[in-house]
Write a protein that holds these residues in place. Structure first.
Motif, PDB file in Angstrom:
ATOM      1  N   MET A   1      -8.966 -82.652  64.630  1.00  0.00           N
ATOM      2  CA  MET A   1      -9.836 -82.973  63.508  1.00  0.00           C
ATOM      3  C   MET A   1     -10.622 -84.237  63.881  1.00  0.00           C
ATOM      4  N   ASN A   2     -11.938 -84.196  63.645  1.00  0.00           N
ATOM      5  CA  ASN A   2     -12.751 -85.351  63.995  1.00  0.00           C
ATOM      6  C   ASN A   2     -12.852 -86.334  62.821  1.00  0.00           C
ATOM      7  N   LYS A   3     -13.475 -87.482  63.086  1.00  0.00           N
ATOM      8  CA  LYS A   3     -13.549 -88.535  62.069  1.00  0.00           C
ATOM      9  C   LYS A   3     -14.345 -88.105  60.846  1.00  0.00           C
ATOM     10  N   TYR A   4     -15.323 -87.231  61.027  1.00  0.00           N
ATOM     11  CA  TYR A   4     -16.118 -86.766  59.893  1.00  0.00           C
ATOM     12  C   TYR A   4     -15.289 -85.861  58.977  1.00  0.00           C
ATOM     13  N   GLN A   5     -14.531 -84.974  59.578  1.00  0.00           N
ATOM     14  CA  GLN A   5     -13.658 -84.092  58.797  1.00  0.00           C
ATOM     15  C   GLN A   5     -12.624 -84.920  58.034  1.00  0.00           C
ATOM     16  N   GLU A   6     -12.050 -85.899  58.711  1.00  0.00           N
ATOM     17  CA  GLU A   6     -11.056 -86.758  58.055  1.00  0.00           C
ATOM     18  C   GLU A   6     -11.673 -87.491  56.873  1.00  0.00           C
ATOM     19  N   TYR A   7     -12.895 -87.970  57.041  1.00  0.00           N
ATOM     20  CA  TYR A   7     -13.563 -88.677  55.951  1.00  0.00           C
ATOM     21  C   TYR A   7     -13.812 -87.723  54.777  1.00  0.00           C
ATOM     22  N   ILE A   8     -14.311 -86.553  55.068  1.00  0.00           N
ATOM     23  CA  ILE A   8     -14.581 -85.574  54.008  1.00  0.00           C
ATOM     24  C   ILE A   8     -13.311 -85.297  53.211  1.00  0.00           C
ATOM     25  N   LEU A   9     -12.203 -85.089  53.931  1.00  0.00           N
ATOM     26  CA  LEU A   9     -10.937 -84.812  53.258  1.00  0.00           C
ATOM     27  C   LEU A   9     -10.414 -86.010  52.468  1.00  0.00           C
ATOM     28  N   SER A  10     -10.819 -87.210  52.858  1.00  0.00           N
ATOM     29  CA  SER A  10     -10.377 -88.391  52.115  1.00  0.00           C
ATOM     30  C   SER A  10     -11.173 -88.578  50.818  1.00  0.00           C
ATOM     31  N   VAL A  11     -12.335 -87.956  50.745  1.00  0.00           N
ATOM     32  CA  VAL A  11     -13.211 -88.118  49.587  1.00  0.00           C
ATOM     33  C   VAL A  11     -13.102 -86.947  48.612  1.00  0.00           C
ATOM     34  N   LEU A  12     -12.982 -85.734  49.126  1.00  0.00           N
ATOM     35  CA  LEU A  12     -12.994 -84.539  48.278  1.00  0.00           C
ATOM     36  C   LEU A  12     -11.607 -83.942  48.099  1.00  0.00           C
ATOM     37  N   ASN A  13     -11.329 -83.478  46.892  1.00  0.00           N
ATOM     38  CA  ASN A  13     -10.056 -82.789  46.634  1.00  0.00           C
ATOM     39  C   ASN A  13     -10.250 -81.280  46.787  1.00  0.00           C
ATOM     40  N   ASP A  14      -9.182 -80.530  46.655  1.00  0.00           N
ATOM     41  CA  ASP A  14      -9.252 -79.076  46.845  1.00  0.00           C
ATOM     42  C   ASP A  14     -10.213 -78.409  45.863  1.00  0.00           C
ATOM     43  N   HIS A  15     -10.232 -78.891  44.634  1.00  0.00           N
ATOM     44  CA  HIS A  15     -11.151 -78.317  43.637  1.00  0.00           C
ATOM     45  C   HIS A  15     -12.599 -78.461  44.115  1.00  0.00           C
ATOM     46  N   GLU A  16     -12.945 -79.641  44.588  1.00  0.00           N
ATOM     47  CA  GLU A  16     -14.307 -79.889  45.058  1.00  0.00           C
ATOM     48  C   GLU A  16     -14.621 -79.098  46.328  1.00  0.00           C
ATOM     49  N   LEU A  17     -13.636 -78.955  47.191  1.00  0.00           N
ATOM     50  CA  LEU A  17     -13.842 -78.148  48.395  1.00  0.00           C
ATOM     51  C   LEU A  17     -14.032 -76.674  48.045  1.00  0.00           C
ATOM     52  N   LEU A  18     -13.301 -76.183  47.048  1.00  0.00           N
ATOM     53  CA  LEU A  18     -13.490 -74.794  46.618  1.00  0.00           C
ATOM     54  C   LEU A  18     -14.878 -74.595  46.005  1.00  0.00           C
ATOM     55  N   GLU A  19     -15.360 -75.594  45.269  1.00  0.00           N
ATOM     56  CA  GLU A  19     -16.731 -75.526  44.745  1.00  0.00           C
ATOM     57  C   GLU A  19     -17.726 -75.431  45.905  1.00  0.00           C
ATOM     58  N   GLN A  20     -17.507 -76.243  46.927  1.00  0.00           N
ATOM     59  CA  GLN A  20     -18.393 -76.237  48.089  1.00  0.00           C
ATOM     60  C   GLN A  20     -18.326 -74.893  48.801  1.00  0.00           C
ATOM     61  N   LEU A  21     -17.123 -74.324  48.915  1.00  0.00           N
ATOM     62  CA  LEU A  21     -16.971 -73.022  49.557  1.00  0.00           C
ATOM     63  C   LEU A  21     -17.749 -71.954  48.796  1.00  0.00           C
ATOM     64  N   ALA A  22     -17.663 -71.977  47.475  1.00  0.00           N
ATOM     65  CA  ALA A  22     -18.404 -71.004  46.665  1.00  0.00           C
ATOM     66  C   ALA A  22     -19.904 -71.161  46.871  1.00  0.00           C
ATOM     67  N   GLU A  23     -20.377 -72.397  46.920  1.00  0.00           N
ATOM     68  CA  GLU A  23     -21.806 -72.639  47.137  1.00  0.00           C
ATOM     69  C   GLU A  23     -22.249 -72.137  48.509  1.00  0.00           C
ATOM     70  N   GLU A  24     -21.455 -72.445  49.526  1.00  0.00           N
ATOM     71  CA  GLU A  24     -21.794 -72.001  50.877  1.00  0.00           C
ATOM     72  C   GLU A  24     -21.744 -70.477  50.989  1.00  0.00           C
ATOM     73  N   ALA A  25     -20.785 -69.857  50.325  1.00  0.00           N
ATOM     74  CA  ALA A  25     -20.692 -68.397  50.345  1.00  0.00           C
ATOM     75  C   ALA A  25     -21.909 -67.761  49.682  1.00  0.00           C
ATOM     76  N   ALA A  26     -22.386 -68.366  48.602  1.00  0.00           N
ATOM     77  CA  ALA A  26     -23.595 -67.863  47.942  1.00  0.00           C
ATOM     78  C   ALA A  26     -24.799 -68.002  48.864  1.00  0.00           C
ATOM     79  N   GLU A  27     -24.879 -69.111  49.580  1.00  0.00           N
ATOM     80  CA  GLU A  27     -25.982 -69.305  50.521  1.00  0.00           C
ATOM     81  C   GLU A  27     -25.895 -68.312  51.674  1.00  0.00           C
ATOM     82  N   LEU A  28     -24.676 -67.993  52.114  1.00  0.00           N
ATOM     83  CA  LEU A  28     -24.491 -66.985  53.154  1.00  0.00           C
ATOM     84  C   LEU A  28     -24.984 -65.626  52.664  1.00  0.00           C
TER      85      LEU A  28
END
Length: 98
Positions: free
Chosen positions: A1-28
């Protein structure tokens, strides 16, 4: 895991990551539909070229993979994915200019 991934995980919780996944899936989904139109499989033309549509689809696919990996749904470890740095910067990480 790189420093950017670690930072993202330190800022966002699972709920927010799931929101992001839904947004990215819609864009896909949108990117796949755009490729259908750009490829001429539809009578509804688009000004986007087939090459542009393919590149966008690929980018959106990698975005979905990136978020899914942070949620530990898949094993995807591409430290070179530019998504990591852009995302961490948007979340407030101070990144040195290269």
């Amino acid at each position: 895991m790189n420093k950017y991934q670690e930072y993202i995980l330190s800022v966002l919780n699972d709920h927010e990551l799931l929101e992001q996944l839904a947004e990215e899936a819609a864009e896909l989904s949108q990117a796949a539909l755009k490729l259908v139109r750009a490829s001429g499989y539809s009578n509804n033309p688009t000004p986007v070229t087939e090459q542009e549509a393919e590149a966008n689809l690929e980018e959106e696919l990698y975005d979905v993979l990136a978020v899914a990996s942070l949620l530990a749904f898949i094993d995807y470890n591409d430290d070179e994915n530019p998504k990591w740095k852009r995302w961490a910067e948007r979340l407030g990480m101070k990144v040195e200019k290269e």
